[in-house]
Write an enzyme that holds these catalytic residues in place. Structure first.
Site, PDB file in Angstrom:
ATOM      1  N   CYS A  54       0.815  -1.209   0.000  1.00  0.00           N
ATOM      2  CA  CYS A  54       0.000   0.000   0.000  1.00  0.00           C
ATOM      3  C   CYS A  54       0.855   1.268   0.000  1.00  0.00           C
ATOM      4  O   CYS A  54       0.395   2.324  -0.403  1.00  0.00           O
ATOM      5  CB  CYS A  54      -0.973   0.007   1.166  1.00  0.00           C
ATOM      6  SG  CYS A  54      -0.249  -0.473   2.711  1.00  0.00           S
ATOM      7  N   HIS A  90      18.854  -0.500  -1.592  1.00  0.00           N
ATOM      8  CA  HIS A  90      17.439  -0.170  -1.481  1.00  0.00           C
ATOM      9  C   HIS A  90      16.601  -1.417  -1.190  1.00  0.00           C
ATOM     10  O   HIS A  90      15.756  -1.414  -0.286  1.00  0.00           O
ATOM     11  CB  HIS A  90      16.957   0.504  -2.766  1.00  0.00           C
ATOM     12  CG  HIS A  90      15.500   0.856  -2.742  1.00  0.00           C
ATOM     13  ND1 HIS A  90      15.024   1.975  -2.095  1.00  0.00           N
ATOM     14  CD2 HIS A  90      14.415   0.213  -3.230  1.00  0.00           C
ATOM     15  CE1 HIS A  90      13.716   2.010  -2.211  1.00  0.00           C
ATOM     16  NE2 HIS A  90      13.310   0.955  -2.886  1.00  0.00           N
TER      17      HIS A  90
END
Lengths: 443, 281
Positions: free
Chosen positions: A52, A101
């Site tokens: 989300c 990342h």
């Protein structure tokens, strides 16, 4: 330009919610979208992670720079978003930045709530889905497994996920520190309110007996009690309920105190001094502050709990620093691993060159060797092979010896120059040559 | 050389103490397991030391203050490791291991003479019964006092709303109170048996059961203190903070009876009595 890892995506930090809600890679339950990314020219492996708060494509590409643009175009097309807008909100990480990342995401260092545990599961689900869709090759597979390993290390070696960072959860943790196991404890909820209900919900999972709900309006108490599967209580019988309750959550709209210090003092005797934890969520206060001075009674109001939460958040920040060190360490290890892959072209070229020399010399002497019988010829083959293997051994171990990546590049260069390996192709070129040959053969 | 196990146990306990303290001050992740494992290793060495002393004296090694204090420290560590097994709080270790080390060092400095035959009166089966029950009771009281201290500190942190690292490392108030609740009757029972067996031993050895020797008087005072504690807990429902304070006061009395009285007043339990060198109890 060369091949490498890239991450293209957006998250809660780079994109506002109106962009984020449009870029979600919908209908990717079976990895169809991942496969369409993989089908782009230059994409060797791909995986899509979408939660989300983030959507990103992790891909092994060749050449990186150009393919990244293609992937961005494709994302824009898939979601019908303007390419310009998308470009403004997307980040692109390449090489070791991409690795870092991915590791940070898996460790929940890049999450909206630092250290929240769900993200790792979501990344694992994506990995499983795209593995099944066959879009993951050796590099991404290794990358993801290292990411999971790093996340595990961070969980074990830092306290990033330990402290509670929501008021409701902090209240439950505190209740455990005061009352021990909550299983046989009873909860009394006075009044209603979002925060009070949330705290009660957190407690329901821990407490065995049904929650008591008291309200000035008995009907409201009944409604809420039904919702929790608890018991409703008339407001007048509050002091009786206090004698039984171990945890009291109060959140009424009353202007003056609902629970007074004298009430609690009287109740403690009938409780046989069993400890009591009172949570006052109402503003203005429902419970007199002096209640906290009574022996065995602990009163926390919403500000106190908020202070606990912000202290815990600070603690998470500190732990996150430790986690970043672990991530750096693991990124370095991963990059070293990719570098060992980089060594192989030099090694292959060296072996090839020596083999070419061997074959050349043998065919040059072919006339003089014609007298040899098969057995002798075989021995000749064995001898010459073992000579070139012995020659190759030292430079190869020289290449593999050092762990430092910059040193390794220098060494590879030295070996290439000493043996004059230029012109001896790396495996990728070779592969392409083979493909071309095949194409020629077909013609 | 003959004290090699004893010495290494003391050193290991001290290393363990240090590790636990470093762990409490910083959050270095390695120091906590180090503390626990050195404590376990120290306990192993300590057990070997007691076995060695058994062979050395040819009887239960309880006849000198050195051995008695060593046994006391051994029992405390034993209880600590047992509790650690169920509820792992590093703070427990940070309090139990220094206690054991201090008791052992005190024993080693108090008792100059480790050799020589045991006085005949001590070569009796009453010795292990009397001393080990008394010491076991004392070590239960020691653990209770440690829990009491931890309770008071944890309670203070929660009341003042200062929930930091230490708060999270300390066991819950309920756990600490539970250990005290369970420990009290056990410790009291052991202590009672210890005193009664001492009286019976005196009766069989000297013909009188009770001679109001300073140690006996103070033991009785301590016994009454714990009897009052049981009464307050069971009848008046005292718990938590008050019970914790009582456990600490009780243990202070125990330590005074055990060491202070022997050093200050003499009597037949004295550490220094050359003719009747009997351990304190």
């Amino acid at each position: 330009m060369s091949s490498g890892l890239a991450v293209i995506g957006l998250n809660h930090k780079t994109a506002p919610v109106n962009v984020r809600e449009r870029v979600t890679f919908p209908a990717n339950n079976e990895g169809n979208l991942t496969r369409s990314i993989l089908s782009l020219p230059g994409v060797l492996e791909a995986i899509i992670v979408s939660t989300c708060n983030r959507s990103e494509v992790i891909a092994q590409c060749d050449p990186v720079d150009k393919v990244v643009e293609t992937i961005l175009d494709t994302i824009a097309v898939i979601h019908g978003v303007d390419r310009q807008i998308l470009g403004r909100h997307c980040y692109t990480w390449i090489g070791d930045d991409a690795v870092r990342h991915v590791f940070r995401v898996a460790c929940s260092l890049d999450s909206m709530i630092l250290g929240e545990p769900q993200i790792l599961g979501q990344v694992k689900d994506s990995f499983r889905r795209d593995s099944a869709a066959n879009t993951i090759g050796p590099t991404l597979s290794r990358l993801m497994h290292r990411a999971f390993f790093t996340a595990k290390r961070v969980r074990n070696e830092t306290g990033i996920g330990v402290a509670a960072v929501s008021v409701a959860y902090a209240a439950v943790e505190l209740a455990k520190k005061i009352l021990g196991d909550l299983k046989d404890k009873s909860v009394l909820l006075i009044g209603a309110g979002e925060m009070a209900e949330l705290t009660a919900r957190h407690l329901i999972g821990q407490v065995m007996s049904p929650i008591c709900v008291a309200n000035r309006t008995f009907e409201n108490a009944c409604t809420l009690a039904d919702e929790f599967g608890g018991e409703a209580l008339r407001f007048e019988r509050l002091s009786g309920a206090l004698a039984k309750a171990d945890i009291v959550i109060s959140s009424t709209g009353a202007c003056d105190a609902v629970i007074k210090a004298t009430d609690v003092k009287n109740v403690m005797k009938t409780r046989k001094y069993r400890p009591m934890f009172l949570i006052d969520i109402a503003v203005p206060r429902d419970i007199e502050a002096q209640v906290n001075d009574i022996d065995g009674v602990y009163l926390y109001n919403i500000d106190d709990l908020q202070a606990v939460v912000s202290e815990n958040l600070g603690e998470r920040m500190n732990e996150a620093l430790k986690a970043e060190e672990i991530v750096d360490d693991e990124v370095k290890k991963f990059m070293d691993w990719t570098k060992t892959l980089d060594l192989s072209p030099t090694i292959v070229a060296l072996r090839e060159k020596l083999e070419t020399i061997r074959n050349g010399e043998i065919s040059r002497m072919n006339g003089k060797l014609s007298k040899l019988d098969d057995g002798q010829r075989e021995i000749l083959e064995i001898i010459t092979r073992s000579i070139i293997n012995k020659i190759a051994h030292d430079p190869i171990s020289f290449l593999k010896k050092t762990k430092s990546t910059s040193r390794r590049e220098v060494n590879a260069d030295i070996v290439q120059r000493v043996f004059n390996l230029h012109g001896f192709s790396n495996p990728r070129d070779e592969l392409e040559e083979n493909l071309e040959n095949e194409a020629d053969n077909r013609n | 050389m003959d004290l090699i196990f004893f010495k290494s146990a003391v050193v290991l306990y001290l290393i363990s103490t240090l590790s636990f303290f470093i762990f409490l001050l910083s959050s270095s992740s390695l120091t906590c397991p180090t503390g626990l494992w050195t404590a376990r290793l120290g306990f192993g060495c300590h057990s070997l030391s007691i076995i060695h002393r058994t062979f050395f004296s040819g009887f239960f090694p309880l006849a000198t203050p050195f051995d008695a204090l060593s046994m006391f420290a051994w029992l405390i560590t034993c209880l600590f490791l047992l509790i650690q097994h169920r509820d792992s709080s590093p703070i427990f270790g940070a309090m139990a291991t220094p206690m054991a080390a201090v008791l052992m060092i005190a024993g080693a400095t108090l008792s100059y003479q480790l050799e020589g035959p045991i006085v005949p009166i001590l070569h009796s089966w009453w010795l292990p019964i009397h001393v080990s029950f008394a010491l076991a009771g004392n070590s239960v009281f020691a653990i209770m006092a440690i829990c009491g201290l931890m309770y008071l500190y944890q309670e203070r942190l929660i009341k003042r709303k200062r929930l930091g690292r230490i708060h999270k490392l300390l066991p819950s108030l309920e756990t600490l109170d539970f250990i005290n609740r369970r420990g009290l009757p056990i410790g009291f029972f052991l202590m009672t048996v210890g005193i009664l067996s001492g009286a019976l031993w005196a009766g069989s050895a000297w013909g009188f059961y009770w001679s109001w020797d300073p140690k006996e008087t103070w033991s009785l005072i301590t016994w009454f203190a714990y009897a009052v504690m049981i009464h307050q807990r069971l009848v008046l429902g005292w718990r938590g903070k008050r019970a914790a304070i009582m456990a600490i006061i009780g243990f202070a009395l125990v330590m005074f009876t055990f060491i202070g009285v022997s050093l200050m007043f003499g009597g037949h339990h004295s550490f220094r009595n050359p003719t009747l060198r009997i351990t304190g109890a």
